[in-house]
Design a protein around this motif. Structure first.
Motif, PDB file in Angstrom:
ATOM      1  N   PHE A 130       0.809  -1.221   0.000  1.00  0.00           N
ATOM      2  CA  PHE A 130       0.000   0.000   0.000  1.00  0.00           C
ATOM      3  C   PHE A 130       0.846   1.278   0.000  1.00  0.00           C
ATOM      4  CE2 PHE A 130      -2.655  -3.319   1.750  1.00  0.00           C
ATOM      5  CZ  PHE A 130      -3.904  -3.077   1.200  1.00  0.00           C
ATOM      6  N   ASP A 132       2.962   4.416  -1.046  1.00  0.00           N
ATOM      7  CA  ASP A 132       2.977   5.339  -2.180  1.00  0.00           C
ATOM      8  C   ASP A 132       3.824   6.547  -1.777  1.00  0.00           C
ATOM      9  OD1 ASP A 132       2.605   6.898  -4.363  1.00  0.00           O
ATOM     10  OD2 ASP A 132       0.417   7.076  -4.177  1.00  0.00           O
ATOM     11  N   GLU A 134       4.785   8.796  -3.876  1.00  0.00           N
ATOM     12  CA  GLU A 134       4.410   9.870  -4.801  1.00  0.00           C
ATOM     13  C   GLU A 134       5.575  10.355  -5.655  1.00  0.00           C
ATOM     14  OE1 GLU A 134       2.641  12.919  -2.441  1.00  0.00           O
ATOM     15  OE2 GLU A 134       0.831  11.766  -1.987  1.00  0.00           O
ATOM     16  N   GLN A 138       4.757   3.144  -6.261  1.00  0.00           N
ATOM     17  CA  GLN A 138       3.407   3.011  -5.730  1.00  0.00           C
ATOM     18  C   GLN A 138       3.093   1.531  -5.616  1.00  0.00           C
ATOM     19  OE1 GLN A 138      -0.254   3.640  -8.163  1.00  0.00           O
ATOM     20  NE2 GLN A 138      -0.852   5.145  -6.584  1.00  0.00           N
ATOM     21  N   PRO A 140       1.080  -1.993  -5.392  1.00  0.00           N
ATOM     22  CA  PRO A 140      -0.018  -2.448  -6.261  1.00  0.00           C
ATOM     23  C   PRO A 140      -1.412  -2.283  -5.658  1.00  0.00           C
ATOM     24  CG  PRO A 140       1.188  -4.302  -5.320  1.00  0.00           C
ATOM     25  CD  PRO A 140       1.987  -3.077  -5.012  1.00  0.00           C
ATOM     26  N   PHE A 141      -1.510  -2.166  -4.329  1.00  0.00           N
ATOM     27  CA  PHE A 141      -2.824  -2.031  -3.700  1.00  0.00           C
ATOM     28  C   PHE A 141      -3.108  -0.603  -3.232  1.00  0.00           C
ATOM     29  CE2 PHE A 141      -2.908  -6.759  -2.225  1.00  0.00           C
ATOM     30  CZ  PHE A 141      -3.019  -7.153  -3.558  1.00  0.00           C
ATOM     31  N   ALA A 142      -2.163   0.307  -3.445  1.00  0.00           N
ATOM     32  CA  ALA A 142      -2.327   1.679  -2.969  1.00  0.00           C
ATOM     33  C   ALA A 142      -3.528   2.358  -3.620  1.00  0.00           C
ATOM     34  CB  ALA A 142      -1.059   2.487  -3.254  1.00  0.00           C
ATOM     35  N   LYS A 143      -3.817   2.001  -4.849  1.00  0.00           N
ATOM     36  CA  LYS A 143      -4.914   2.639  -5.568  1.00  0.00           C
ATOM     37  C   LYS A 143      -6.284   2.250  -5.016  1.00  0.00           C
ATOM     38  CE  LYS A 143      -4.485  -0.991  -9.069  1.00  0.00           C
ATOM     39  NZ  LYS A 143      -4.142  -1.282 -10.483  1.00  0.00           N
ATOM     40  N   TYR A 144      -6.325   1.197  -4.212  1.00  0.00           N
ATOM     41  CA  TYR A 144      -7.601   0.747  -3.654  1.00  0.00           C
ATOM     42  C   TYR A 144      -7.887   1.334  -2.266  1.00  0.00           C
ATOM     43  CZ  TYR A 144      -7.083  -2.804  -7.304  1.00  0.00           C
ATOM     44  OH  TYR A 144      -6.914  -3.442  -8.502  1.00  0.00           O
ATOM     45  N   SER A 146      -7.693   4.763   0.621  1.00  0.00           N
ATOM     46  CA  SER A 146      -7.729   6.221   0.708  1.00  0.00           C
ATOM     47  C   SER A 146      -6.337   6.749   1.022  1.00  0.00           C
ATOM     48  CB  SER A 146      -8.708   6.652   1.807  1.00  0.00           C
ATOM     49  OG  SER A 146      -8.255   6.210   3.074  1.00  0.00           O
ATOM     50  N   SER A 147      -6.134   8.034   0.802  1.00  0.00           N
ATOM     51  CA  SER A 147      -4.829   8.645   1.033  1.00  0.00           C
ATOM     52  C   SER A 147      -4.417   8.555   2.506  1.00  0.00           C
ATOM     53  CB  SER A 147      -4.834  10.107   0.579  1.00  0.00           C
ATOM     54  OG  SER A 147      -5.849  10.842   1.271  1.00  0.00           O
ATOM     55  N   VAL A 150      -3.275   4.975   3.137  1.00  0.00           N
ATOM     56  CA  VAL A 150      -1.972   4.783   2.495  1.00  0.00           C
ATOM     57  C   VAL A 150      -0.867   5.435   3.322  1.00  0.00           C
ATOM     58  CG1 VAL A 150      -0.551   5.419   0.501  1.00  0.00           C
ATOM     59  CG2 VAL A 150      -2.854   4.510   0.152  1.00  0.00           C
TER      60      VAL A 150
END
Length: 241
Positions: A130, A132, A134, A138, A140-144, A146-147, A150
């Motif tokens: 998770f 990231d 920036e 990133q 692979p699960f960071a996009k799933y 919330s900020s 993460v």
């Protein structure tokens, strides 16, 4: 009168050491693969730049072998199974007081170290999925997530490194201590798989324990290879999905 002469030294029967298979090949490979992956992960994360991608690859590899080890802890050979070295309060106290019998596998304190490492490494690789930053990476699960989630998991991932380094240091120190002060080589059995038991020391072990050699045949190894391959394919699928 004839005299008798003894031209050689008196010989005495030599009692051979008993060899017992403790660590099967899958466990030994897991151990050394994990060592290599952790070293590679530490080096790549400190190099930074493009090497951060290699840090991720090493992390995925650690995740793969950890899942294998957890499964093998239930279906593997005798001394690889968690139930064979699950520490209890009583066994820990007896060991610290020097009242517990010797064990072929992990002693109660060693077992605590194993479970601690498995837990902390699991936290590390799961939170790493998770992360990231920036900038260069990133998970692979960071996009799933919330900020805020993460960010929280990224902080745990970074902070857990200190715990891992501490546990590894304790692990290495324990190996040195046993070699230096107890004359027990803990590394050799993890290479050969076998533990040498001197006949004079058998009384310090439970008779039932001495008869519990681990199975390490072709069938056992083939099953382990298929299991590891399946886990690697599943992990690879989710990491690249």
């Amino acid at each position: 009168m004839n005299s008798l002469h003894f031209t050689g030294k008196a010989s005495y029967p030599v009692r051979m050491k008993k060899m017992i298979r403790v660590w099967d090949l899958p466990i030994r490979l897991f151990h050394w693969l994990l060592v290599l992956c952790i070293i590679g992960s530490c080096i790549s994360v400190n190099l930074g730049g493009n090497a951060i991608q290699w840090h991720a690859y090493f992390g995925y590899s650690v995740l793969t072998v950890l899942i294998f080890r957890i499964v093998w802890g239930f279906v593997g050979s005798t001394h690889a199974r968690f139930l064979s070295f699950l520490p209890t309060k009583k066994s820990i106290l007896q060991y610290l007081q020097g009242k517990s019998p010797r064990t072929l596998g992990h002693n109660p304190i060693g077992a605590l170290s194993v479970f601690a490492l498995l837990f902390v490494l699991s936290v590390q690789v799961i939170t790493g999925l998770f992360v990231d930053d920036e900038v260069a990476f990133q998970g692979p699960f960071a996009k799933y997530a919330s900020s805020s989630v993460v960010s929280f998991l990224s902080e745990i991932h970074e902070g857990t490194q200190v715990v891992i380094y501490t546990l590894i240091t304790i692990h290495v120190a324990a190996i040195w201590f046993y070699k230096k002060f107890k004359g027990e080589n803990l590394i050799k059995p993890m290479i050969s798989g076998d533990k040498e038991i001197d006949p004079s020391e058998e009384v310090h072990y439970l008779p039932s324990d001495l008869g519990l050699a681990s199975k390490d045949g072709v069938l056992q190894r083939t099953f382990a290879l298929l299991l590891l391959s399946l886990i690697a394919v599943v992990v690879g699928y989710f990491m690249t999905k």
